[in-house]
Design an enzyme around this catalytic site. Structure first.
Site, PDB file in Angstrom:
ATOM      1  N   ARG A 102      17.739 -21.505  23.592  1.00  8.35           N
ATOM      2  CA  ARG A 102      18.670 -21.313  24.720  1.00  8.35           C
ATOM      3  C   ARG A 102      19.281 -22.666  25.021  1.00  8.35           C
ATOM      4  NH1 ARG A 102      17.996 -18.199  30.419  1.00  8.35           N
ATOM      5  NH2 ARG A 102      18.426 -16.528  28.957  1.00  8.35           N
ATOM      6  N   HIS A 129      25.367 -14.086  24.710  1.00  5.98           N
ATOM      7  CA  HIS A 129      23.974 -13.744  25.042  1.00  5.98           C
ATOM      8  C   HIS A 129      23.621 -12.452  24.278  1.00  5.98           C
ATOM      9  CE1 HIS A 129      20.259 -13.772  27.009  1.00  5.98           C
ATOM     10  NE2 HIS A 129      20.600 -13.610  28.272  1.00  5.98           N
ATOM     11  N   GLN A 132      20.499 -10.196  25.259  1.00  8.13           N
ATOM     12  CA  GLN A 132      20.692  -9.401  26.468  1.00  8.13           C
ATOM     13  C   GLN A 132      21.524  -8.164  26.168  1.00  8.13           C
ATOM     14  OE1 GLN A 132      19.554 -10.073  29.830  1.00  8.13           O
ATOM     15  NE2 GLN A 132      20.133  -7.912  29.905  1.00  8.13           N
ATOM     16  N   ASP A 219      27.909  -9.826  36.335  1.00  2.00           N
ATOM     17  CA  ASP A 219      27.056 -11.003  36.136  1.00  2.00           C
ATOM     18  C   ASP A 219      27.476 -12.035  37.177  1.00  2.00           C
ATOM     19  OD1 ASP A 219      25.313 -12.882  35.028  1.00  2.00           O
ATOM     20  OD2 ASP A 219      26.638 -13.417  33.372  1.00  2.00           O
ATOM     21  N   CYS A 259      22.307  -8.303  34.061  1.00  2.58           N
ATOM     22  CA  CYS A 259      21.336  -9.018  33.216  1.00  2.58           C
ATOM     23  C   CYS A 259      20.291  -9.748  34.031  1.00  2.58           C
ATOM     24  CB  CYS A 259      22.071  -9.980  32.289  1.00  2.58           C
ATOM     25  SG  CYS A 259      22.960 -11.289  33.148  1.00  2.58           S
ATOM     26  N   ARG A 287      14.571  -5.985  27.248  1.00  8.32           N
ATOM     27  CA  ARG A 287      14.659  -7.279  26.568  1.00  8.32           C
ATOM     28  C   ARG A 287      13.475  -7.437  25.615  1.00  8.32           C
ATOM     29  NH1 ARG A 287      17.404 -11.543  28.801  1.00  8.32           N
ATOM     30  NH2 ARG A 287      16.868 -12.500  26.791  1.00  8.32           N
TER      31      ARG A 287
HETATM   32  N1  NVA Z   1      25.975 -15.821  32.696  1.00  4.20           N
HETATM   33  C1  NVA Z   1      24.631 -16.157  33.100  1.00  4.20           C
HETATM   34  C2  NVA Z   1      23.653 -15.254  32.444  1.00  4.20           C
HETATM   35  C3  NVA Z   1      22.221 -15.511  32.822  1.00  4.20           C
HETATM   36  C4  NVA Z   1      21.258 -14.635  32.080  1.00  4.20           C
HETATM   37  C5  NVA Z   1      24.346 -17.625  32.762  1.00  4.20           C
HETATM   38  O1  NVA Z   1      24.731 -18.059  31.672  1.00  4.20           O
HETATM   39  O2  NVA Z   1      23.745 -18.310  33.581  1.00  4.20           O
HETATM   40  N1   CP Z   2      18.931 -12.249  31.707  1.00  8.24           N
HETATM   41  C1   CP Z   2      18.306 -13.371  31.307  1.00  8.24           C
HETATM   42  O1   CP Z   2      18.551 -13.913  30.232  1.00  8.24           O
HETATM   43  O2   CP Z   2      17.371 -13.818  32.187  1.00  8.24           O
HETATM   44  P1   CP Z   2      16.648 -15.245  32.148  1.00  8.24           P
HETATM   45  O3   CP Z   2      17.702 -16.284  32.438  1.00  8.24           O
HETATM   46  O4   CP Z   2      15.610 -15.152  33.232  1.00  8.24           O
HETATM   47  O5   CP Z   2      16.032 -15.454  30.796  1.00  8.24           O
END
Ligand code: NVA
Ligand code: CP
Length: 301
Positions: A102, A129, A132, A219, A259, A287
């Protein structure tokens, strides 16, 4: 399929294969049927951003598959002190069976895959992502019995979630309608891909996008790494919210996904969120199952 870097790389058959295996693994878990497909394998999980779901579902999933997960915070790795990703990739490939990462830049994930010799899984970048969205597609199929022919509506930022939903939805035969403020549309690469499909709609009107939708998704307005833009974004995204008025325009049995984490009263009202908690938390659970399927596809002998 050698890696999971972005939805654009997957075929419709790849996605269907992952979803079918995810359903099977979910069934096996619920019925206490062991499924140690990754016995003796290790997964390194590099996190350059915070996570609840991704970390815990990958870690638990790897354990359930008989393998061993290693949580690798970038604060503790040499990568956090500037060691090139190309070198990290070649070193980790000699210890591990797979890497989940990540991070911010999509290029870092692509470089890990290029320079390493083991499967790489994208656990979220600024661009996409995919884990997700595989869970989202699994959840929609579980609740609606199919994907093809349904209308998916995303309201909010043209961000990593929007990008992956557009590609995943269209590849699975869904109609996809996206409502974003003009300055926050998805990147050209995604819009160019979507332009091949007649059933894709891009608008700045949440009401227009929501009409006749079977699935509504949103989101956060400010993603991880955009915290200093929060105030500006709160103004730009006003009205880009799933609320009762939007739900009234969708099909009457429409489902809602998020998500998570969610910012209540920003992109979604507390009322709509709680009315659809059943779907949203099944999505979070999925997930685990979807990622286990991805790991089995990429890492099993
Ligand atoms: N768009 C959000 C998704 C989190 C799972 C982010 O990147 O923070
Ligand atoms: N939706 C998601 O990826 O959650 P986290 O940021 O908690 O991993």
């Amino acid at each position: 399929m050698k890696h999971l870097l972005k939805m654009l790389d997957l075929s419709t058959e790849d996605i269907t294969g992952i979803l079918d295996l995810a359903d099977q693994l979910k069934y096996e878990l619920k019925h206490n049927i062991p499924h140690p497909h990754l016995k003796g394998k290790t997964l390194g999980m590099i996190f350059q951003k915070a996570s609840t779901r991704t970390r815990v579902s990958f870690e638990t999933g790897m354990y359930q598959l008989g393998g061993y997960p290693l949580f690798l915070s970038s604060n503790d790795l040499q990568i956090g002190r500037g060691e090139p990703v190309q070198d990290t990739a070649r070193v980790l490939s000699r210890y591990l069976s797979g890497i989940m990462i990540r991070t911010f830049e999509q290029k870092e994930v692509e470089d890990l895959a290029e320079y390493g010799s083991i499967p790489v899984i994208n656990g979220l970048t600024d661009f996409c992502h995919p884990c997700q969205v595989l869970a989202d597609l699994m959840t929609i199929r579980e609740f609606k019995g199919k994907l093809e022919g349904l209308k998916m509506c995303f309201i909010g930022d043209g961000n990593n979630m929007a990008n992956s939903l557009i590609v995943g939805g269209l590849k699975m035969g869904m109609a996809v309608s996206i409502a974003c403020p003009d300055d926050y549309q998805p990147p050209k690469e995604i819009l160019d891909f979507a332009a091949q499909y007649d059933c894709f709609e891009m608008t700045n009107s949440p009401s227009q996008a929501a009409k006749g939708a079977d699935v509504l998704i949103t989101d956060v307005w400010a993603s991880m790494g955009q915290e200093d833009e929060s105030a500006k974004r709160r103004i730009a995204f006003e009205g880009y919210q799933i609320n009762d008025d939007i739900m009234a325009l969708a099909n009457k049995d429409a489902m809602v996904l998020h998500c998570l984490p969610a910012h209540r009263e920003e992109e979604i009202t507390e009322k709509v969120f709680e009315a659809h908690a059943k779907e949203i938390f099944e999505e979070a659970e999925n997930r685990l199952h979807a990622q286990k399927a991805v790991m089995v596809k990429l890492m099993a002998d």
